[in-house]
Design an enzyme around this catalytic site. Structure first.
Site, PDB file in Angstrom:
ATOM      1  N   HIS A  41       0.805  -1.225   0.000  1.00  0.00           N
ATOM      2  CA  HIS A  41       0.000   0.000   0.000  1.00  0.00           C
ATOM      3  C   HIS A  41       0.833   1.267   0.000  1.00  0.00           C
ATOM      4  O   HIS A  41       0.281   2.361   0.143  1.00  0.00           O
ATOM      5  CB  HIS A  41      -0.914   0.058   1.221  1.00  0.00           C
ATOM      6  CG  HIS A  41      -1.971  -0.999   1.260  1.00  0.00           C
ATOM      7  ND1 HIS A  41      -3.240  -0.798   0.762  1.00  0.00           N
ATOM      8  CD2 HIS A  41      -1.947  -2.266   1.717  1.00  0.00           C
ATOM      9  CE1 HIS A  41      -3.957  -1.887   0.936  1.00  0.00           C
ATOM     10  NE2 HIS A  41      -3.197  -2.804   1.506  1.00  0.00           N
ATOM     11  N   LYS A  68      -8.843  13.687   4.343  1.00  0.00           N
ATOM     12  CA  LYS A  68      -7.928  12.543   4.344  1.00  0.00           C
ATOM     13  C   LYS A  68      -6.927  12.767   5.465  1.00  0.00           C
ATOM     14  O   LYS A  68      -6.905  13.857   6.046  1.00  0.00           O
ATOM     15  CB  LYS A  68      -7.201  12.416   3.001  1.00  0.00           C
ATOM     16  CG  LYS A  68      -6.598  13.748   2.485  1.00  0.00           C
ATOM     17  CD  LYS A  68      -5.944  13.595   1.132  1.00  0.00           C
ATOM     18  CE  LYS A  68      -6.899  13.574  -0.016  1.00  0.00           C
ATOM     19  NZ  LYS A  68      -6.924  12.313  -0.719  1.00  0.00           N
ATOM     20  N   ARG A  69      -6.085  11.765   5.782  1.00  0.00           N
ATOM     21  CA  ARG A  69      -5.039  11.996   6.769  1.00  0.00           C
ATOM     22  C   ARG A  69      -4.207  13.203   6.346  1.00  0.00           C
ATOM     23  O   ARG A  69      -4.027  13.453   5.149  1.00  0.00           O
ATOM     24  CB  ARG A  69      -4.136  10.756   6.893  1.00  0.00           C
ATOM     25  CG  ARG A  69      -4.760   9.600   7.633  1.00  0.00           C
ATOM     26  CD  ARG A  69      -5.152   9.967   9.034  1.00  0.00           C
ATOM     27  NE  ARG A  69      -3.973  10.125   9.871  1.00  0.00           N
ATOM     28  CZ  ARG A  69      -3.652   9.308  10.868  1.00  0.00           C
ATOM     29  NH1 ARG A  69      -4.437   8.291  11.185  1.00  0.00           N
ATOM     30  NH2 ARG A  69      -2.564   9.500  11.585  1.00  0.00           N
ATOM     31  N   LYS A  79       0.313  14.512   0.736  1.00  0.00           N
ATOM     32  CA  LYS A  79      -1.068  14.727   0.266  1.00  0.00           C
ATOM     33  C   LYS A  79      -1.323  16.206  -0.029  1.00  0.00           C
ATOM     34  O   LYS A  79      -2.330  16.576  -0.620  1.00  0.00           O
ATOM     35  CB  LYS A  79      -2.070  14.199   1.301  1.00  0.00           C
ATOM     36  CG  LYS A  79      -1.978  12.674   1.505  1.00  0.00           C
ATOM     37  CD  LYS A  79      -2.971  12.184   2.550  1.00  0.00           C
ATOM     38  CE  LYS A  79      -2.797  10.726   2.922  1.00  0.00           C
ATOM     39  NZ  LYS A  79      -3.420   9.788   1.982  1.00  0.00           N
ATOM     40  N   THR A  96      -8.776   6.213  -1.860  1.00  0.00           N
ATOM     41  CA  THR A  96     -10.115   5.619  -1.983  1.00  0.00           C
ATOM     42  C   THR A  96     -11.176   6.690  -1.755  1.00  0.00           C
ATOM     43  O   THR A  96     -12.289   6.568  -2.255  1.00  0.00           O
ATOM     44  CB  THR A  96     -10.307   4.461  -0.977  1.00  0.00           C
ATOM     45  OG1 THR A  96      -9.768   4.874   0.283  1.00  0.00           O
ATOM     46  CG2 THR A  96      -9.612   3.204  -1.434  1.00  0.00           C
ATOM     47  N   LYS A 121     -14.933   7.594  -3.544  1.00  0.00           N
ATOM     48  CA  LYS A 121     -16.188   7.878  -2.829  1.00  0.00           C
ATOM     49  C   LYS A 121     -16.769   9.208  -3.305  1.00  0.00           C
ATOM     50  O   LYS A 121     -17.978   9.334  -3.527  1.00  0.00           O
ATOM     51  CB  LYS A 121     -15.942   7.901  -1.309  1.00  0.00           C
ATOM     52  CG  LYS A 121     -15.546   6.547  -0.764  1.00  0.00           C
ATOM     53  CD  LYS A 121     -14.938   6.625   0.635  1.00  0.00           C
ATOM     54  CE  LYS A 121     -14.182   5.336   0.952  1.00  0.00           C
ATOM     55  NZ  LYS A 121     -13.279   5.454   2.105  1.00  0.00           N
TER      56      LYS A 121
HETATM   57  C1  F58 Z   1      -3.198   3.815   2.194  1.00  0.00           C
HETATM   58  N1  F58 Z   1      -2.247   3.483   3.201  1.00  0.00           N
HETATM   59  C2  F58 Z   1      -2.573   4.522   1.000  1.00  0.00           C
HETATM   60  N2  F58 Z   1      -1.626   3.249   5.390  1.00  0.00           N
HETATM   61  O1  F58 Z   1      -1.861   5.665   1.446  1.00  0.00           O
HETATM   62  C3  F58 Z   1      -3.681   4.923   0.052  1.00  0.00           C
HETATM   63  O2  F58 Z   1      -3.141   5.496  -1.102  1.00  0.00           O
HETATM   64  C4  F58 Z   1      -4.481   3.676  -0.327  1.00  0.00           C
HETATM   65  O3  F58 Z   1      -5.606   4.043  -1.066  1.00  0.00           O
HETATM   66  C5  F58 Z   1      -4.935   2.934   0.908  1.00  0.00           C
HETATM   67  O4  F58 Z   1      -3.839   2.633   1.734  1.00  0.00           O
HETATM   68  C6  F58 Z   1      -5.631   1.639   0.575  1.00  0.00           C
HETATM   69  O5  F58 Z   1      -4.878   0.895  -0.328  1.00  0.00           O
HETATM   70  C7  F58 Z   1      -2.586   3.599   4.497  1.00  0.00           C
HETATM   71  O6  F58 Z   1      -3.693   3.968   4.844  1.00  0.00           O
HETATM   72  C8  F58 Z   1      -1.697   3.383   6.715  1.00  0.00           C
HETATM   73  O7  F58 Z   1      -2.596   3.985   7.275  1.00  0.00           O
HETATM   74  C9  F58 Z   1      -0.593   2.737   7.491  1.00  0.00           C
HETATM   75  C10 F58 Z   1      -1.088   2.279   8.831  1.00  0.00           C
HETATM   76  C11 F58 Z   1       0.028   1.672   9.656  1.00  0.00           C
HETATM   77  C12 F58 Z   1       1.183   2.605   9.792  1.00  0.00           C
HETATM   78  C13 F58 Z   1       1.676   3.117   8.450  1.00  0.00           C
HETATM   79  C14 F58 Z   1       0.548   3.702   7.605  1.00  0.00           C
END
Ligand code: F58
Length: 842
Positions: free
Chosen positions: A381, A572-573, A578, A680, A684
């Site tokens: 990811h 988003k985060r 971003k 994602t 949405k």
């Molecule tokens: C996200 N990763 C990607 N990681 O950033 C986003 O582009 C993608 O759409 C999504 O995954 C689904 O595939 C993500 O959310 C985290 O939150 C991790 C959690 C654990 C620590 C490091 C980041």
């Protein structure tokens, strides 16, 4: 709706509870639900209907709905026992499942009945009851929410599956905004009781940590190793039923809670290592306490590795026990379980499955490796180097000594293969090794996952290309058939049918009520782009969602926004890649334009931000403060009246997201090209008819291909152009010096204009942008403004905008998680639907 009693006995052959058939437990009319609620209020909650609070009613209705899921849940389990189909085990450290009650009502087709039943308790707006639900924030963001969408699609498509994860006592923190800053508050989601889980103490598993390994020889004289852990912890499964949409089957989320055992490490205690023993004991007790925020700080890393091993070991043992119960041979593991690793967080599964098979089941290495490799698949990811997990060797050895031995063996055998292909090329060996020896030695979890899996996929076409070309090029050359792409998807049930009741009604009326399971039907909307009357209905839906959000903004922040203005949203985060700060700089440019009186052609806008920053990520927290500073200045300046409002919505979570996505006219997807794996939220928004202003990054690329370039506001450098920008020696300060607008913007920031006169506050942000700008905000700034001008121009033509909005919805069916899950099922998991035959009313 007429209640059709499921003929469970005849079909599934399971013994039914004595009360099965009681209307208040299984009936599907409003009267049945009402009776079920009354019974639960009295007997499960000890409350009388007269003084029931909204929370009591929420609990009672939830229990009543859960009763109705139980028949489906048991029928699905029974089917697994009898038909033995292959099932998916989706291993994920995060599941961001969101509020359950309203979603389950939608899945069961009971929304109207529930509203009526609540009405009989005097509730006029069911939202008042649904909104008291505390959502389990068991994830950080996109990755955790993706896991939840996939569980829902798996259930709806009748694909047998269990999501395995951790039942964190404290999920992602709640966010407050105080003085413009983010303040983190502990998330106590369990405090009011959570009615959706069923505890199964008899299915507990035991997991070891620490200790040492011993060699022994078995009866056949074979060399064997046993791990003698210094501490064990017990995992108790908590099951959450995952309803499929209008089907009889029901999936399952199995979340493990850690419990320390009575005994503690007497050996370490006696040998004088009191602190070591106590530390392990404390660690075990806190294993499932808290979700780690993604700030990558060193503190707590040990506990995080323990969490990973804890839930992976519990889950693999659970799968093996399941086979044992059904009398299935271990060699058949891959024929019965497709194990998906959601990023590297569960990658320890490679070593743990080998340990279980070799050490505990006595299989020889090759057989165990064949099983492991045929069972596991890994989804990547992220390409961000800081997010690729590595564990220091000493930490790893101290917690998982046997696993480290196994990893060395796996690595040795793997490197031998590489050596045969590239004789004498030590450099390649160093690059691909599972053990990183370039600095302090560490285990590279991504390499372990790639070596141990039969498939590796990225989450959008561009991302999967980059996974092969820049992240794992040597692996891709060695095993080209291993690498693939599955573009992410989102469930149209929660994200459109539930979140957007206005659009749901219009879609059901125009293309038929089955559209949530037949997403390609959205295509039938296309010709309606030329129908002005339909476009008016389309616009009215959007306006209704915007009014709903405006009301919420007023309630939560005491801010009045105009629902007829263009709602321009980035949620988003918060992360530099971003580029919320690009949006913020764009806002200042707009503000300056308004102040200069150059307002011709400007669309009145409400610009909305939302998102959490990792608690340890100082720059992200400063960006939140920056946005709030800008918001305060702009909102209090009378010159901006009727033209611009800025809102930072606190505590972005699933519940809030359901109100936000439907209300957007414009979706900001403006990450630096090459850095957002997929996104994602972008899907949405588009499914709900928002237009995107975005870069060629992640799934934006495919969204643009689907909706058509003319219905997408593209800007910014491509991945290659970003790479050459940096390679050619990017000097952002020169770009600033060459742009009077940027100079003016930075001068204004530095004057304290957005920080109550404090000229120091935003210095670190300004210095970062002007001094190094690692995410090319400055380089993309002019193109961003130009794209925003195109947005303003398009907004002036009402019907043109509405037609583009309609086409975004019509052409985004591809981004349903059903499509994504079907791709995984066909190309990676080899699982097929198993239909639970019981008559279920729709
Ligand atoms: C996200 N990763 C990607 N990681 O950033 C986003 O582009 C993608 O759409 C999504 O995954 C689904 O595939 C993500 O959310 C985290 O939150 C991790 C959690 C654990 C620590 C490091 C980041």
């Amino acid at each position: 709706m007429t209640a059709t009693q499921p003929a469970l006995n005849a079909v599934a052959g399971i013994p039914l509870p004595a009360s099965y058939g009681d209307r208040q437990r299984t009936g599907l009319t409003a009267a049945d639900l009402f009776e079920g609620m009354a019974e639960h209020l009295f007997f499960s909650l000890g409350r009388s209907a007269i003084d029931a609070s909204p929370h009591d009613l929420y609990m009672a209705l939830s229990y009543a709905v859960r009763d109705r899921l139980m028949t489906r849940h048991l029928a699905s389990k029974d089917l697994l026992r009898h038909q033995q189909p292959k099932a998916v085990a989706y291993l994920s450290a995060e599941f961001l499942i969101g509020p359950q009650l309203a979603n389950n009502l939608l899945m069961l087709g009971l929304q109207n009945e529930a509203a009526e039943a609540l009405g009989r308790f005097g509730v006029t707006d069911p939202e008042q009851v649904y909104s008291v639900e505390e959502e389990p924030g068991l994830g950080n963001g996109g990755l955790g929410r993706l896991a939840a969408c996939y569980c829902e699609s798996l259930a709806s498509l009748e694909l047998p599956a269990t999501g395995y994860g951790i039942r964190y006592e404290f999920g992602i923190f709640d966010q407050l905004i105080k003085g413009g800053w983010q303040v983190e508050i502990t998330d106590k989601w369990l405090k009011g009781g959570w009615p959706w889980e069923l505890v199964h103490p008899t299915k507990a598993q035991v997991v070891g940590f620490g200790g040492h390994t011993e060699v022994w020889h078995d009866e056949q004289g074979r060399y064997r190793v046993r791990w003698v852990p210094s501490e064990v912890v017990v995992g108790i499964p908590h099951d959450v039923p995952i309803a499929g949409y209008r089907v009889n089957s029901c999936g399952r989320l199995r979340l493990w809670r850690a419990e320390a055992t009575e005994s503690f490490d007497f050996h370490a205690f006696n040998s004088g290592d009191y602190h070591g023993a106590v530390e392990l004991k404390v660690g075990c007790e806190t294993l499932s306490k808290v979700l780690y925020p993604n700030d990558g700080t060193a503190g707590g890393r040990r506990l995080r590795l323990m969490q990973q091993h804890f839930f992976v070991s519990c889950s693999l043992q659970d799968m093996l026990a399941n086979l044992r119960r059904r009398g299935i041979a271990i060699a058949d593991f891959p024929r019965h379980w497709a194990v998906q690793l959601n990023d590297t967080h569960p990658a320890i599964a490679v070593a743990e499955l080998m340990r279980l098979l070799v050490d505990e089941q006595g299989l020889d290495w090759d057989q165990a490796w064949a099983i492991t490799n045929a069972s596991l698949a890994y989804t990547n990811h992220t390409l961000l180097p800081e997010a690729l997990e590595c564990w220091g060797l000493e930490l790893f050895r101290s917690l998982l000594p046997r696993h480290l031995e196994l990893i060395y063996e796996i690595n040795a055998r793997f490197l031998q293969r590489v050596r045969l292909r590239h004789p004498g090329n030590e450099q390649i060996l160093r690059r691909v090794s599972i053990i990183d020896e370039s600095g302090a030695k560490a285990v590279r979890m991504a390499h372990l996952a790639v070596v141990g899996s039969h498939h590796v996929n990225g989450v959008a076409a561009l991302h999967s290309e980059l996974v092969q070309a820049s992240l794992f090029p040597e692996f891709a050359a060695l095993w080209p058939e291993k690498f693939t792409n599955v573009t992410n998807g989102v469930t149209p049930r929660r994200w459109v049918a539930l979140a957007n009741p206005y659009l749901n009604a219009l879609l059901s009326e125009s293309i038929g009520p089955n559209w949530p399971m037949q997403i390609e039907a959205l295509k039938q909307l296309e010709p309606l782009q030329h129908d002005p009357a339909f476009l008016e209905q389309w616009a009215a839906c959007k306006l209704a969602s915007k009014r709903r959000l405006a009301q919420m903004i007023d309630q939560r922040h005491g801010l009045l926004v105009d629902p007829t203005s263009l709602f321009d949203i980035q949620v988003k985060r918060i992360h530099e890649y971003k580029r919320q700060h690009l949006n913020a700089l764009g806002l200042i440019a707009r503000y300056l334009r308004i102040k200069a009186g150059e307002t011709a052609g400007l669309a009145p806008r409400t610009v909305i931000f939302g998102g959490k920053a990792a608690p340890g990520y100082a720059m992200a927290k400063l960006i939140i403060r920056f946005i709030n500073g800008i918001a305060e200045t702009i909102n209090s300046d009378p010159d901006t009246k009727g033209l611009l409002k800025v809102v930072f919505l606190a505590d972005f979570n699933v519940q809030l997201a359901e109100k936000i996505y439907p209300a957007a006219d414009l979706s900001q997807q403006i990450s630096t090209a090459g850095l957002e794996a997929s996104g994602t939220g972008n899907m949405k928004f588009a499914l709900n008819g928002a237009l995107t202003i975005g870069t060629l990054d992640g799934a934006n690329v495919e969204i643009r291909e689907h909706v058509g370039a003319e219905n997408f506001f593209l800007f910014g450098r491509t991945t290659e152009q970003i790479a050459s920008l940096h390679n050619d020696g990017y000097r952002p300060w020169e770009w600033v010096a060459a742009s009077p607008l940027l100079e003016q913007i930075f001068a204004l920031i530095e004057s304290g204009h957005f920080s109550g006169g404090d000229s120091e506050l935003f210095k670190p942000l300004v210095q970062n942008l002007v001094g190094s700008d690692p995410y090319a905000v400055i380089a993309d700034f002019a193109a961003y403004l130009e794209a925003q001008d195109r947005v303003d121009a398009a907004w002036q033509q009402h019907n043109y905008w509405q037609a583009m909005s309609l086409l975004n919805t019509a052409r985004c069916g591809f981004f349903s998680s059903d499509r994504a899950v079907r791709e995984y099922a066909a190309h990676i998991w080899q699982v097929t639907p198993a239909r639970v035959e019981m008559s279920c009313p729709i």
